[in-house]
Each structure stands twice: as C-alpha cells, then as structure tokens.
Scaffold this active site. Structure first.
Site, PDB file in Angstrom:
ATOM      1  N   HIS A  73      43.758  33.299  34.671  1.00 52.56           N
ATOM      2  CA  HIS A  73      43.093  34.593  34.895  1.00 52.56           C
ATOM      3  C   HIS A  73      41.889  34.444  35.827  1.00 52.56           C
ATOM      4  O   HIS A  73      40.757  34.219  35.384  1.00 52.56           O
ATOM      5  CB  HIS A  73      42.670  35.194  33.551  1.00 52.56           C
ATOM      6  N   HIS A  75      40.033  36.074  39.526  1.00 55.20           N
ATOM      7  CA  HIS A  75      39.970  37.090  40.580  1.00 55.20           C
ATOM      8  C   HIS A  75      39.394  36.439  41.841  1.00 55.20           C
ATOM      9  O   HIS A  75      38.237  36.029  41.835  1.00 55.20           O
ATOM     10  CB  HIS A  75      39.101  38.272  40.137  1.00 55.20           C
ATOM     11  N   LEU A  76      40.218  36.365  42.891  1.00 53.06           N
ATOM     12  CA  LEU A  76      39.778  35.677  44.109  1.00 53.06           C
ATOM     13  C   LEU A  76      39.336  36.631  45.212  1.00 53.06           C
ATOM     14  O   LEU A  76      38.788  36.201  46.223  1.00 53.06           O
ATOM     15  CB  LEU A  76      40.871  34.733  44.613  1.00 53.06           C
ATOM     16  N   ARG A  77      39.598  37.938  45.052  1.00 55.58           N
ATOM     17  CA  ARG A  77      39.043  38.996  45.928  1.00 55.58           C
ATOM     18  C   ARG A  77      39.573  39.026  47.351  1.00 55.58           C
ATOM     19  O   ARG A  77      39.117  39.859  48.142  1.00 55.58           O
ATOM     20  CB  ARG A  77      37.506  38.891  45.988  1.00 55.58           C
ATOM     21  N   HIS A 192      46.392  44.080  30.689  1.00 54.01           N
ATOM     22  CA  HIS A 192      44.968  44.392  30.495  1.00 54.01           C
ATOM     23  C   HIS A 192      44.978  45.616  29.579  1.00 54.01           C
ATOM     24  O   HIS A 192      45.286  46.725  30.022  1.00 54.01           O
ATOM     25  CB  HIS A 192      44.354  44.699  31.864  1.00 54.01           C
ATOM     26  N   HIS A 245      42.472  38.649  28.047  1.00 55.48           N
ATOM     27  CA  HIS A 245      41.130  38.801  27.449  1.00 55.48           C
ATOM     28  C   HIS A 245      41.057  39.572  26.120  1.00 55.48           C
ATOM     29  O   HIS A 245      40.436  40.641  26.049  1.00 55.48           O
ATOM     30  CB  HIS A 245      40.138  39.384  28.447  1.00 55.48           C
ATOM     31  N   ASN A 291      34.315  43.452  31.212  1.00 50.25           N
ATOM     32  CA  ASN A 291      35.341  44.282  30.594  1.00 50.25           C
ATOM     33  C   ASN A 291      36.555  43.431  30.231  1.00 50.25           C
ATOM     34  O   ASN A 291      37.121  42.805  31.110  1.00 50.25           O
ATOM     35  CB  ASN A 291      35.763  45.383  31.573  1.00 50.25           C
ATOM     36  N   ASP A 318      38.854  34.600  33.311  1.00 51.20           N
ATOM     37  CA  ASP A 318      38.624  35.931  33.889  1.00 51.20           C
ATOM     38  C   ASP A 318      37.467  35.859  34.888  1.00 51.20           C
ATOM     39  O   ASP A 318      36.590  36.728  34.914  1.00 51.20           O
ATOM     40  CB  ASP A 318      38.353  37.001  32.817  1.00 51.20           C
TER      41      ASP A 318
HETATM   42  O1  DOR Z   1      35.090  42.345  33.802  1.00 52.52           O
HETATM   43  C1  DOR Z   1      36.118  42.454  34.429  1.00 52.52           C
HETATM   44  N1  DOR Z   1      36.144  42.264  35.767  1.00 52.52           N
HETATM   45  N2  DOR Z   1      37.222  42.781  33.790  1.00 52.52           N
HETATM   46  C2  DOR Z   1      38.370  43.058  34.434  1.00 52.52           C
HETATM   47  O2  DOR Z   1      39.357  43.331  33.776  1.00 52.52           O
HETATM   48  C3  DOR Z   1      38.419  43.046  35.907  1.00 52.52           C
HETATM   49  C4  DOR Z   1      37.374  42.178  36.464  1.00 52.52           C
HETATM   50  C5  DOR Z   1      37.157  42.383  37.935  1.00 52.52           C
HETATM   51  O3  DOR Z   1      38.133  42.447  38.674  1.00 52.52           O
HETATM   52  O4  DOR Z   1      35.996  42.400  38.351  1.00 52.52           O
HETATM   53 ZN    ZN Z   2      40.657  40.142  34.970  1.00 47.67          ZN
END
Ligand code: DOR
Ligand code: ZN
Length: 442
Positions: A73, A75-77, A192, A245, A291, A318
């Site tokens: 999990h 997030h590489l953006r 999610h 999560h 989140n 995450d």
């Molecule tokens: O806190 C979070 N950030 N929860 C998520 O489900 C997405 C993530 C994000 O992409 O920043």
């Molecule tokens: Zn996430």
C-alpha cells in the site's frame, strides 16, 4: 557472489530463526545455513567458486537478516503530482526503509485505469532500479465508481491487484461486479472501505477528542459497514478481497467472522493505527491527519489482537506523501495522509517489537511472507532459489528523523524531529546492494 555471515536469519515461511550464513549467487539466494559456522573453504565449495576475492563478505554480527519487506500500500503520485513524490523518489524511500517490493496505488492524475498507464508505472519503477514497483490498476474508470476498467488488459500490462484506494466504491452493485470481473485475472481487489454518507466532511475519528478539538468526526461505522458489505459480496461471488487500512474493532470482528465462514478475504493494518490514537491528534500538526483516521484506544487493542490471532494478515504503510504547502493548511483543509516508507519499520520495531508486543518472526510474517503470498509476488522469503531481496537490520541503530536525511520528496510524518531505534542498514534487491549505512546507492 555474496556471503552474509553471523546474522540472525528470520524466515517464518521456512521455520527459520537463528544465527547463520546466507550465500547469494547470480542474484538469487543460493544457500542458507543456520546454527553452523561456515569456513571460507566450505563457502567456496558451496558457491562453486575458486577465489574468495570474488565473494563479498558482510559481517552480520548483532544484526537480523530478513527477507526484503513487501509493502502492498504505497502512493507514489506519478503521473500528475510529482511535487509530492515520484516513482523514482518513492522507490528510493522504499529501500531506505527496508522495502524491496511495493504496490503503487492507482489514485494518481490521471488515474491508472488503462494498460498504457499500468505499463508506464511498471517501466518507471524498472528505470528507478531500486524497490520492485508493482502497479495496482483502478477498479473503476477515473475512480468515478461507475464503470469497471478493462481488468484483464491491466493485468496483462503488469497490474497485480485492483483498487480505487483513496475512495470507497459507494455502489454495492459496482463492487460486486468488480469482484466478479477480477476473478478473470486471479488478482485480489483491494477495498478502501469508507461509506461517504457516514464519513461526511469528517477529518478525524468521531468521539470525545474530536468534540474537544471542535473538529468534525468520522464515525467508526463509516468503515465497518463497508467492510461487512464487501465481505458478504466476496462470499457471494467467490472473489478475492483484501481490506486496506483496517482501523476499527468492528471491522476486525467482521473479518474474523468472514474468515470463519470461508470467505477469501485478507486485511492489512497500517503502523500509524497501531502506534497513535485519536487522543494523540494535535490541532496544529496535520501530519496526524489520515484516512481512515487514527483510532480509539479500544480499536487499537483490537487491531493488535487481530494481527496476533491471524484475523489481520499483514502490515502495510499507506505511504501518502503530501507537500508542506498542502499540509500547512488548517486541520480541516489539509489533505489526509502520512508519509511512511522511511519510518514505518523503525517505528513498528521500536513501539511493538522492542516492547514485546510483536516478535521479529511475526513481523517478517506480516510484512514479507504474507503480502508476497497474497499478491503472488517474488520474494518475501529466504528460500534457496528465491531472488536475493534482503534486509540487514540493526536493532541498535538510532536515528533522528529530519527533512535532511530522507529520500521521499515529502516529510509529512508524525515522527519528524523524533529519534527512532532499529533500522535497516543494508538492503539488496535481486542480489544488488541498493542501500548501505542508511544511504541509497546510485
Ligand atoms: O490518508 C490517506 N491518504 N488515505 C487514503 O486512503 C488515501 C491517501 C492519499 O492518497 O493521500
Ligand atoms: Zn491508500
């Protein structure tokens, strides 16, 4: 060729936990010997080598040797929000944190919902040449929650799972279809779980503390009702479901029941949910805004219990990088997310393993063995013949978390300015040394 000697080798997949040696040849684990000291002559024989000068020797005294950790999990953006993170910087941050394989979530701009975009993520990961980067394809086009993506195509491009993570899929029928279609690929759907009507405009866990801070709350049910819905749909379709999560005690109960009923369901918990509670949330530090939100104390206890009894299968960060500008906004406006790759292992070690709540063996099971198995990835084990994805971990290494010594582009972590103890000090991917003494090698 490589000879790591006198380390404490841990691989619960093979029942290994003890002092020994590991030999690497041609990028793969060639031999594992525990409870016995090897002589140079034996090593040469085992490696089929002629000269010890060809063998790099690493002294693992006082350190653990783990299979490279697998983080499902992240997030590489990239594409679209490279100011927060790039695949290159994220893959570097991963190996600095002890992760040799990561799953890149699909909530980029544009969303990873076509084969070409899946291939882009995979190729950027290969170019970075650090952690192995596995793309997650979106469940619905544009993550709009309506039309299912061409999952079979995305899988052909390299997707290993499907998820609209960042957003809950509100329509039960859409999610049912997603589970049904994903069966054609053999890949799990990562859910999610967040019911938008219950979550509303909340920014932290609803309760006494949110009331005290005057912040809008997100009730625990916003998560748990969707966990129940998705578990029932997985049961009905026979689909493979993974819950991202998990943060509430009711979700843990539901997953326990679903497992007992034979549903193909797994679940993860994030380190921040095990370490912080809603009482720790300061109005002035949005690095604690995430989140799902930081849980109540009883939830946190249930999460740990779930990890220990096998209800929760794995740990995942995450990793959610955000810029200072975004996080500098007032709490209600700042984006959700905690930057995790470079601090997660150290934090879990310090707060859970060193305090006797989790054994090193269980840690490896949760963060290497189980995630690799669930998502069908190489690595996650010290088995002979497996790729030499390895982490030499020093339980004594102390480090102050500062903006200066990090690989991630973003610094939104609650550990900033704090010292943590227990860090990876050498990391190999496919037998190649990619991190040494806390520095990523170019
Ligand atoms: O806190 C979070 N950030 N929860 C998520 O489900 C997405 C993530 C994000 O992409 O920043
Ligand atoms: Zn996430």
């Amino acid at each position: 060729m490589l000879w790591i000697k006198d380390a404490h080798l841990v691989d619960p997949a093979r029942g290994i936990s003890g002092r020994g040696s590991l030999l690497v040849k041609a990028g793969r684990i060639h031999k594992v010997v525990v409870g016995e000291e090897l002589t140079a002559a034996t090593v040469l024989t085992l490696l089929d080598g002629s000269d010890l000068a060809e063998v790099t020797q690493v002294d693992g005294t006082g350190k653990y040797l783990f299979p490279g950790l697998v983080d499902v999990h992240v997030h590489l953006r990239e594409p679209g929000q490279e100011e927060k993170e790039e695949i290159r910087t994220g893959a570097r941050a991963a190996v600095r944190g002890g992760f040799t394989s990561i799953l890149a979530m699909a909530n980029t701009q544009p969303v990873i919902d076509t084969r070409a975009l899946v291939e882009f993520v995979r190729l950027q990961g290969e170019r970075a040449g650090k952690a192995r980067v596995y793309p997650v394809g979106a469940v619905t086009k544009g993550m709009a929650g309506k039309e299912i993506t061409e999952m079979v195509d995305l899988k052909a491009g390299g997707a290993v799972a499907f998820s609209d993570d960042g957003k809950g899929i509100q329509s039960a029928e859409t999610f049912r279809l997603a589970l049904e279609y994903a069966k054609l690929t053999g890949c799990p759907v990562i859910s999610h779980c967040e019911d938008a009507s219950l979550a509303g405009a909340g920014v932290m866990r609803m309760g006494e503390h949110s009331a005290r801070l005057g912040l809008k709350g997100i009730p625990a049910t916003a998560e748990s009702v969707m966990v129940a819905r998705d578990a029932l749909l997985a049961g009905a379709t026979g689909g493979r479901l993974h819950i991202a999560h998990v943060s509430t005690k009711e979700s843990v109960q539901v997953i326990r029941m679903a497992k007992a009923a034979g549903v193909d369901i797994t679940a993860e918990v994030n380190p921040h949910h095990l370490i912080f509670t809603d009482e720790d949330v300061p109005l002035t530090n949005t690095s604690y805004k995430v989140n799902p939100p930081l849980p109540g104390r009883a939830d946190q206890e249930a999460l740990l219990e779930g990890l220990l009894d096998g209800t929760i299968d794995l740990l995942a960060t995450d990793h959610a990088p955000h810029t200072w500008e975004e996080k500098a906004q007032p709490f209600p406006e700042a984006p959700f997310g905690i930057n995790g790759l470079e601090t997660a292992l150290a934090a879990v070690w310090q707060e859970l393993v060193a305090k006797g709540k989790l054994t090193p063996e269980k840690l490896v099971e949760l963060w290497a063995v189980n995630p690799a198995r669930r998502f069908g990835l190489a690595g996650g084990t010290l088995a002979e013949g497996a790729p030499a994805d390895l982490v030499l971990f020093d339980p004594e290494w102390r480090e102050l978390v500062t903006v200066d010594n990090r690989e991630s582009k973003a610094h939104n972590t609650p550990f900033l300015g704090r010292e943590l103890q227990g860090f990876p000090v050498m990391v190999w991917v496919g037998g190649k040394l990619v991190m040494k003494d806390r520095k990523v090698l170019d």
